[in-house]
Design an enzyme around this catalytic site. Structure first.
Site, short mmCIF file in Angstrom:
data_model
loop_
_atom_site.label_atom_id
_atom_site.label_comp_id
_atom_site.label_asym_id
_atom_site.label_seq_id
_atom_site.Cartn_x
_atom_site.Cartn_y
_atom_site.Cartn_z
N ASN A 154 -1.95 0.02 7.07
CA ASN A 154 -1.74 -1.15 7.38
C ASN A 154 -0.79 -1.93 6.47
O ASN A 154 -0.72 -3.08 6.51
CB ASN A 154 -2.71 -1.93 7.77
CG ASN A 154 -3.66 -2.24 6.91
OD1 ASN A 154 -3.62 -2.09 5.74
ND2 ASN A 154 -4.72 -3.27 7.29
N LYS B 61 0.72 -1.19 0.12
CA LYS B 61 -0.06 0.00 -0.15
C LYS B 61 0.95 1.29 -0.17
O LYS B 61 1.98 1.15 0.34
CB LYS B 61 -0.95 -0.10 1.26
CG LYS B 61 -2.11 -1.29 1.28
CD LYS B 61 -2.93 -1.20 2.44
CE LYS B 61 -4.01 -2.15 2.18
NZ LYS B 61 -5.05 -2.32 3.52
N TYR C 211 -12.50 -2.85 -3.85
CA TYR C 211 -13.01 -2.94 -2.20
C TYR C 211 -14.60 -2.80 -2.18
O TYR C 211 -14.92 -2.31 -1.33
CB TYR C 211 -12.08 -1.60 -1.45
CG TYR C 211 -10.97 -2.10 -0.94
CD1 TYR C 211 -10.59 -3.21 -0.30
CD2 TYR C 211 -9.86 -1.39 -1.40
CE1 TYR C 211 -9.34 -3.18 0.40
CE2 TYR C 211 -8.60 -1.45 -0.80
CZ TYR C 211 -8.16 -2.54 -0.09
OH TYR C 211 -7.08 -2.92 0.51
N GLU D 242 -9.40 -10.52 -8.09
CA GLU D 242 -8.38 -9.48 -7.85
C GLU D 242 -7.26 -9.23 -8.81
O GLU D 242 -7.04 -8.56 -9.61
CB GLU D 242 -8.04 -9.42 -6.42
CG GLU D 242 -9.22 -9.13 -5.22
CD GLU D 242 -8.65 -9.28 -3.83
OE1 GLU D 242 -7.60 -9.74 -3.59
OE2 GLU D 242 -9.50 -9.14 -2.89
N HIS E 129 -2.21 -5.36 1.15
CA HIS E 129 -3.48 -6.18 1.10
C HIS E 129 -3.09 -7.51 0.68
O HIS E 129 -2.07 -7.62 -0.23
CB HIS E 129 -4.01 -5.36 0.00
CG HIS E 129 -5.27 -6.35 -0.60
ND1 HIS E 129 -6.48 -6.44 0.02
CD2 HIS E 129 -5.37 -7.23 -1.71
CE1 HIS E 129 -7.19 -7.35 -0.51
NE2 HIS E 129 -6.46 -7.77 -1.86
P1 IDP Z 1 -7.93 -7.15 5.41
O1 IDP Z 1 -6.74 -6.11 4.54
O2 IDP Z 1 -6.87 -7.53 6.57
O3 IDP Z 1 -8.34 -8.12 4.70
P2 IDP Z 1 -10.49 -6.02 5.57
O4 IDP Z 1 -11.31 -6.15 6.71
O5 IDP Z 1 -10.68 -6.58 4.37
O6 IDP Z 1 -8.99 -6.19 6.04
O7 IDP Z 1 -10.52 -4.50 5.47
C1 IDP Z 1 -9.80 -3.83 3.98
C2 IDP Z 1 -8.84 -2.58 4.55
O8 IDP Z 1 -9.62 -1.69 5.08
C3 IDP Z 1 -7.83 -2.87 5.73
O9 IDP Z 1 -6.65 -3.58 5.41
C4 IDP Z 1 -7.77 -1.47 6.33
O10 IDP Z 1 -6.89 -1.01 5.49
C5 IDP Z 1 -8.92 -0.87 6.09
N1 IDP Z 1 -9.73 -1.08 7.34
C6 IDP Z 1 -10.48 -2.26 7.61
N2 IDP Z 1 -11.06 -2.12 8.80
C7 IDP Z 1 -10.86 -0.78 9.25
C8 IDP Z 1 -11.28 0.02 10.35
O11 IDP Z 1 -11.96 -0.46 10.97
N3 IDP Z 1 -10.92 1.54 10.34
C9 IDP Z 1 -9.97 1.68 9.49
N4 IDP Z 1 -9.66 1.00 8.24
C10 IDP Z 1 -9.90 -0.04 8.42
MG MG Z 2 -9.81 -8.28 3.13
#
Ligand code: IDP
Ligand code: MG
Length: 156
Positions: free
Chosen positions: A112, A9, A49, A126, A115
Site C-alpha cells: 500500500n 515502501k 512494527y 518512529e 507508511h
Molecule cells: P496503516 O499503515 O494504515 O497505519 P496498519 O493497520 O498500521 O495500517 O498496518 C500496517 C501495515 O500492515 C499496513 O500499511 C499494510 O501494509 C499491512 N497490513 C495491515 N493490515 C493488513 C491486512 O489485513 N492484510 C495485509 N496487510 C495488512
Molecule cells: Mg499503522
C-alpha cells in the site's frame, strides 16, 4: 510544528512513484526535513512494527518492508501527522478514497505504498528509529511566509 515519519515502501520505489508522492507533500506546503534511501534491516522493521507482532499479516509485512529499498522521510508542518495520514488514505489500496496516495496509486491491501505515523507518540518513536541526531534538519524556506499566515505572530 509537527514532524512525522513517512516511509515510501518498496512498491512505491520499484514503481517509480517516489517523485510523485514526495511532490504531493511539497505541493501541500509540507517541508521535507529528513530523507534516507535505505534497505531496512529486519531488526529495524520488527522494532518499527512491534505493535503488530502476532497479527496474521506481521511476517509478510516485515518481509515486504525489508525486501527492497525504501525512502524514509521526515515531514514537517502544522498538523503534519494527521494531514499526512489523510493524504495517504485508508490502509487498503482497494478501499482508499480517490484523491489520496493509496487511493490513486494502489490496488493492493498489503502493498500500500506508504507508511505514516498515526500519532505524536508514534511519530517521536518512529523518527528516533530511522534518524540519528542531526539527520532531521532545521531550515527555513523563503516560501514559508506564503504557506502560512504569520500575521498573528505565529504560523497559522
Ligand atoms: P496503516 O499503515 O494504515 O497505519 P496498519 O493497520 O498500521 O495500517 O498496518 C500496517 C501495515 O500492515 C499496513 O500499511 C499494510 O501494509 C499491512 N497490513 C495491515 N493490515 C493488513 C491486512 O489485513 N492484510 C495485509 N496487510 C495488512
Ligand atoms: Mg499503522
Amino acid at each position: 510544528m509537527e514532524t512525522t515519519l513517512i516511509i515510501l515502501k518498496p512498491d512505491a520505489v520499484q514503481r517509480g512513484l517516489m517523485g510523485r508522492i514526495v511532490s504531493r507533500f511539497e505541493d501541500k506546503g509540507l517541508q521535507i526535513v529528513g530523507a534516507k534511501l535505505m534497505v531496512i534491516p529486519v531488526a529495524t522493521a520488527e522494532r518499527h512494527y512491534a505493535d503488530h507482532k502476532g497479527k496474521p499479516f506481521y511476517d509478510g509485512l516485515v518481509k515486504f518492508m525489508t525486501s527492497a529499498p525504501v525512502l524514509v522521510l521526515a515531514v514537517r508542518g502544522l498538523g503534519a501527522i494527521a494531514m499526512c495520514r489523510k493524504m495517504m488514505g485508508a490502509t487498503f489500496g482497494s478501499k482508499a478514497e480517490a484523491g489520496t496516495i493509496r487511493g490513486d496509486f494502489g490496488s493492493s491491501n498489503s502493498f500500500n505504498l506508504i507508511h505514516g505515523s498515526d500519532s505524536p507518540e508514534a511519530a517521536a518513536k518512529e523518527l528516533e528509529i530511522f534518524f540519528a541526531k542531526g539527520e532531521v534538519l532545521e531550515y527555513s524556506r523563503a516560501v514559508d511566509r506564503w504557506v502560512y499566515d504569520h500575521s498573528g505572530g505565529k504560523p497559522e
